[in-house]
Enzyme design. Structure first.
Site, PDB file in Angstrom:
ATOM      1  N   HIS A 140      34.432  38.995  41.427  1.00  0.00           N
ATOM      2  CA  HIS A 140      35.710  39.673  41.261  1.00  0.00           C
ATOM      3  C   HIS A 140      36.139  39.674  39.785  1.00  0.00           C
ATOM      4  CE1 HIS A 140      39.774  40.984  42.139  1.00  0.00           C
ATOM      5  NE2 HIS A 140      40.245  39.928  41.490  1.00  0.00           N
TER       6      HIS A 140
ATOM      7  N   HIS B  74      37.552  42.479  36.852  1.00  0.00           N
ATOM      8  CA  HIS B  74      38.560  42.378  35.795  1.00  0.00           C
ATOM      9  C   HIS B  74      38.031  42.533  34.373  1.00  0.00           C
ATOM     10  CE1 HIS B  74      42.178  41.346  38.015  1.00  0.00           C
ATOM     11  NE2 HIS B  74      41.500  40.497  38.749  1.00  0.00           N
TER      12      HIS B  74
ATOM     13  N   GLU C 202      45.130  45.066  39.825  1.00  0.00           N
ATOM     14  CA  GLU C 202      44.297  44.736  40.989  1.00  0.00           C
ATOM     15  C   GLU C 202      43.833  45.968  41.775  1.00  0.00           C
ATOM     16  OE1 GLU C 202      42.799  42.094  41.910  1.00  0.00           O
ATOM     17  OE2 GLU C 202      43.803  40.586  40.696  1.00  0.00           O
TER      18      GLU C 202
ATOM     19  N   SER D 292      35.494  45.464  42.588  1.00  0.00           N
ATOM     20  CA  SER D 292      34.659  44.344  43.046  1.00  0.00           C
ATOM     21  C   SER D 292      34.467  44.368  44.565  1.00  0.00           C
ATOM     22  CB  SER D 292      35.280  43.008  42.628  1.00  0.00           C
ATOM     23  OG  SER D 292      36.558  42.860  43.203  1.00  0.00           O
TER      24      SER D 292
HETATM   25 FE   LIG Z   1      42.142  39.671  40.614  1.00  0.00          FE
END
Ligand SMILES: [Fe+2]
Length: 446
Positions: free
Chosen positions: A253, A258, A298, A322
């Site tokens: 993730h 990110h 996000e 992700s």
């Molecule tokens: Fe996150």
């Protein structure tokens, strides 16, 4: 801003002092709504706690409890913070180290429904990796982890699935940056990149950096980190038994979702703006900022012209980039398994900040941004007009610290900096005009 009373307690660092203090409060019927520890940087002799007092507690009850606490041997100091108190916030980069021991959950303590719960080898691995974060101090190199074959195998499965989707589903900035991560940070199907390498790369391009974290931070602490261009990142990988599922953020993730976009300067600035808005913010405003973070960093979707010149939605949020399933759902506009379709709304911070989101299902609503640059403007306007913070801040990129703009002297210094930047801008513009049509070769070698 909530009008509340808190007690700031400085206690001697020995067994039972916190319990004894809480007993005094309980005996005097002082109900609490929150207890928070505040580390003391230069002393191991004492530690600080802030307790928020329930609004029903009378001043008389509180006074009695304070008197008793002051008379005790273990309580070195009691301060009553009344009225509109401003939550503590980090002022400089190294203050971020205060968060490291304050995770809500340690990374190794797994819930009973966690895929790795019964796997003692996995739990030990998590514990080992969590230790790195617990002892880490900002500005130190992040210790490297020698990932095992089984961990790299898990990474490979997800990496191959996701990287096949990015050219079609991810935003253009992501697709521009990803090959640079392959060249500079060891992104490949056969290698889990090291946080240190990624952090060094990001610092070189936008000044963003990664900081290892052992478990979940509070929303306030996590957002506060962004104010200093620090992204708290886990360093472990999900359990191998279900490679496409993780109940908490993991390396996949962080590194695929990110990290890449923190190399984009507009996105980095936008993320920092959310962070700066969170410094000293009320609990209510933190909730709004968490929702804005959720709908952008996000689960953000933006509209961009595709290769054929036609505008299409593209993913830029880490939760999408992700997740194999939600990446397709968010952009294709349908969940092939259930037939569910998401709703798309134009990104508007004033609306998104009040929109409660689900955390265990695909998002029913995505907010679509026009560009990272436009998001920055929207966020700046929102933070300066819709949040209730009674002071203004300025981030100082030279000292990596924030100044509270609360005096004429500070404003005069800031005016001087802005004037010097404007002069430099004018000078550069003149030079460009004078030299139009000429080209220069800048010698890269000394
Ligand atoms: Fe996150």
């Amino acid at each position: 801003m909530v009008n509340h009373r808190s007690l700031f307690l400085t206690l001697s660092h020995s067994v039972g002092t916190l319990k004894s203090s809480l007993d005094v409060l309980s005996r005097n019927k002082v109900n609490l709504t929150k207890i928070e520890s505040k580390p003391v940087r230069h002393s191991k002799e004492v530690f600080n706690f802030v307790v928020d007092v329930d609004e029903d507690v009378s001043n008389e009850q509180l006074d009695k409890a304070i008197t008793e606490l002051k008379q005790s041997k273990y309580c070195n100091e009691v301060k009553l913070l009344g009225g509109k108190s401003i939550p503590w916030f980090p002022r400089k980069l190294s203050d971020i180290d205060y968060f490291s021991s304050e995770t809500l959950e340690a990374g190794a303590e797994l819930e009973s429904d966690h895929p790795g719960f019964t796997d003692s080898e996995y739990r030990n691995r998590r514990k080992h990796i969590a230790e790195i974060a617990k002892t880490y101090k900002i500005n130190e190199p992040i210790p490297k982890v020698a990932y095992a074959k089984s961990e790299i195998d898990t990474w490979r499965i997800i990496y191959n699935e996701l990287t096949a989707l990015y050219p079609t589903y991810a935003c253009e900035q992501y697709n521009y940056i990803f090959p640079l991560l392959m060249q500079n940070c060891g992104y490949s199907e056969n290698n889990i990149p090291q946080l240190e390498d990624v952090s060094q790369f990001l610092q070189g391009v936008t000044g963003f950096r990664l900081r290892p974290v052992s478990g979940l931070l509070s929303a306030r602490d996590f957002l506060n980190g962004l104010a200093f261009r620090v992204f708290h990142s886990t360093q472990y990988i999900r359990h191998h038994s279900v490679p496409f599922y993780t109940p908490e953020p993991d390396l996949v993730h962080e590194l695929l979702g990110h990290a890449p976009l923190f190399a984009d300067s507009d996105f980095a600035d936008f993320s920092q703006q959310i962070g700066l808005a969170s410094l000293g913010a009320s609990d209510e405003d933190i909730e709004k900022l968490v929702r804005l973070y959720w709908y952008t960093v996000e689960f953000g979707v933006c509209v961009q012209n595709d290769k054929d010149g036609i505008p299409r939605n593209k993913a830029y949020g880490a939760g999408l980039l992700s997740s194999f399933g939600e990446l397709k759902y968010s952009i294709d506009g349908i969940d092939v398994k259930t037939g569910n379709k998401p709703e798309y709304r134009p990104f508007d911070p004033e609306v998104a900040c009040n929109h409660v989101y689900p955390i265990t299902t695909y998002q029913p609503v995505y907010y679509v941004a026009n560009s990272f640059d436009a998001m920055k403007d929207q966020m700046r306007k929102f933070a300066s007009t819709k949040l209730n913070r009674p002071f203004a801040l300025r981030y100082n990129p030279f000292t990596l610290s924030v100044d509270v703009l609360d005096s004429e002297d500070k404003l005069l210094t800031l005016t001087g900096t802005i004037q010097s930047n404007i002069d430099n801008l004018k000078y550069a513009l003149e030079k460009i005009r004078q030299n139009k049509g000429l080209s220069f070769e800048y010698n890269e070698n000394k």
